[in-house]
Design a protein around this motif. Structure first.
Motif, PDB file in Angstrom:
ATOM      1  N   UNK A   1      26.177  42.022  39.063  1.00 14.87           N
ATOM      2  CA  UNK A   1      26.938  42.531  40.210  1.00 14.87           C
ATOM      3  C   UNK A   1      27.319  43.991  39.997  1.00 14.87           C
ATOM      4  N   UNK A   2      27.704  44.615  41.056  1.00 18.22           N
ATOM      5  CA  UNK A   2      28.194  45.991  41.032  1.00 18.22           C
ATOM      6  C   UNK A   2      29.533  45.975  41.760  1.00 18.22           C
ATOM      7  N   UNK A   3      30.566  45.499  41.071  1.00 15.86           N
ATOM      8  CA  UNK A   3      31.859  45.303  41.727  1.00 15.86           C
ATOM      9  C   UNK A   3      32.997  45.556  40.752  1.00 15.86           C
ATOM     10  N   UNK A   4      34.185  45.648  41.295  1.00 13.98           N
ATOM     11  CA  UNK A   4      35.403  45.849  40.513  1.00 13.98           C
ATOM     12  C   UNK A   4      35.989  44.487  40.165  1.00 13.98           C
TER      13      UNK A   4
ATOM     14  N   UNK B   1      55.463  33.568  43.171  1.00 22.00           N
ATOM     15  CA  UNK B   1      54.027  33.442  42.925  1.00 22.00           C
ATOM     16  C   UNK B   1      53.639  31.972  42.819  1.00 22.00           C
ATOM     17  N   UNK B   2      52.827  31.507  43.764  1.00 21.60           N
ATOM     18  CA  UNK B   2      52.361  30.118  43.720  1.00 21.60           C
ATOM     19  C   UNK B   2      50.945  30.011  43.160  1.00 21.60           C
ATOM     20  N   UNK B   3      50.242  31.132  43.128  1.00 22.23           N
ATOM     21  CA  UNK B   3      48.882  31.132  42.588  1.00 22.23           C
ATOM     22  C   UNK B   3      48.631  32.484  41.931  1.00 22.23           C
ATOM     23  N   UNK B   4      48.044  32.434  40.759  1.00 29.42           N
ATOM     24  CA  UNK B   4      47.747  33.661  40.019  1.00 29.42           C
ATOM     25  C   UNK B   4      46.339  33.568  39.448  1.00 29.42           C
ATOM     26  N   UNK B   5      45.524  34.557  39.755  1.00 28.57           N
ATOM     27  CA  UNK B   5      44.181  34.647  39.186  1.00 28.57           C
ATOM     28  C   UNK B   5      44.126  35.951  38.406  1.00 28.57           C
ATOM     29  N   UNK B   6      44.051  35.841  37.087  1.00 19.90           N
ATOM     30  CA  UNK B   6      44.117  37.040  36.258  1.00 19.90           C
ATOM     31  C   UNK B   6      42.823  37.832  36.250  1.00 19.90           C
ATOM     32  N   UNK B   7      41.714  37.182  36.529  1.00 26.16           N
ATOM     33  CA  UNK B   7      40.425  37.847  36.472  1.00 26.16           C
ATOM     34  C   UNK B   7      39.463  37.180  37.442  1.00 26.16           C
ATOM     35  N   UNK B   8      38.764  38.001  38.226  1.00 28.64           N
ATOM     36  CA  UNK B   8      37.767  37.448  39.152  1.00 28.64           C
ATOM     37  C   UNK B   8      36.525  37.035  38.375  1.00 28.64           C
ATOM     38  N   UNK B   9      35.564  36.453  39.083  1.00 29.18           N
ATOM     39  CA  UNK B   9      34.309  36.069  38.444  1.00 29.18           C
ATOM     40  C   UNK B   9      33.659  37.295  37.807  1.00 29.18           C
TER      41      UNK B   9
END
Length: 183
Positions: free
Chosen positions: A147-150, A134-142
């Protein structure tokens, strides 16, 4: 070399929405997106002194692009546990005498499999990806209240190559028996 048989009835290409990712012997739940498998071989140009003005080309070093996996945020910690093997905040912030465990050198790399399924749920393709980390990890999106998104988490996997698993052959596609009415 294995012999391939061609399913003469299948004219449609496989769809890109039925797939699963596997590591450590089990499928990872909820993976919703996998970026493409791509490799690039550098071109080495050379020229003989006696050549007019044209150059020759030969293959050089081959590089494999990183693969990004996206998953809906749940309580499953598979992505986070793997990402923490490369760098762990708690250990990095420890006292100087305990900082020898910032990274898990013994097991930060994994081989993974990416399996593709047909519309009937039969495995039709499988790719083995080697020595991923793993070279990049994003635990949570914006987060966006409008918004109506996951919510999405993602990891970017560096790798040292991939190949198609030739042991996965084209399955016989199922059919429904067409009942014939005699009444």
């Amino acid at each position: 070399m294995p012999q391939f048989t061609v399913n003469a009835r299948r004219l449609d290409p496989y769809k890109n929405f039925k797939f699963r990712v596997q590591w450590d012997g089990h499928y990872v739940a909820g993976v919703s997106k996998v970026t493409g498998l791509k490799r690039t071989t550098e071109v080495v140009r050379h020229r003989d002194g006696g050549d007019e003005s044209s150059s020759r080309k030969s293959p050089g070093r081959t590089e494999f692009d990183a693969i990004t996996l996206e998953c809906g945020v749940t309580h499953d910690t598979e992505f986070e546990r793997w990402a923490n093997k490369v760098w762990d905040y708690r250990n990095a912030q420890a006292s100087p005498d305990k900082r020898d465990k910032e990274m898990s050198l013994a097991d930060f790399r994994k081989d993974i499999s990416i399996d593709v399924f047909n519309e009937a749920g039969q495995k039709v393709l499988s790719y083995k990806v080697y020595r991923c980390w793993v070279s990049e990890y994003q635990s949570l999106s914006d987060l966006d209240a409008n918004a109506n998104a996951v919510a999405i988490t993602h990891i970017k996997l560096e790798n040292e190559g991939w190949e198609r698993d030739l042991g996965v052959t084209e399955p016989t596609e199922p059919t429904f028996d067409d009942p014939v009415s005699t009444a």
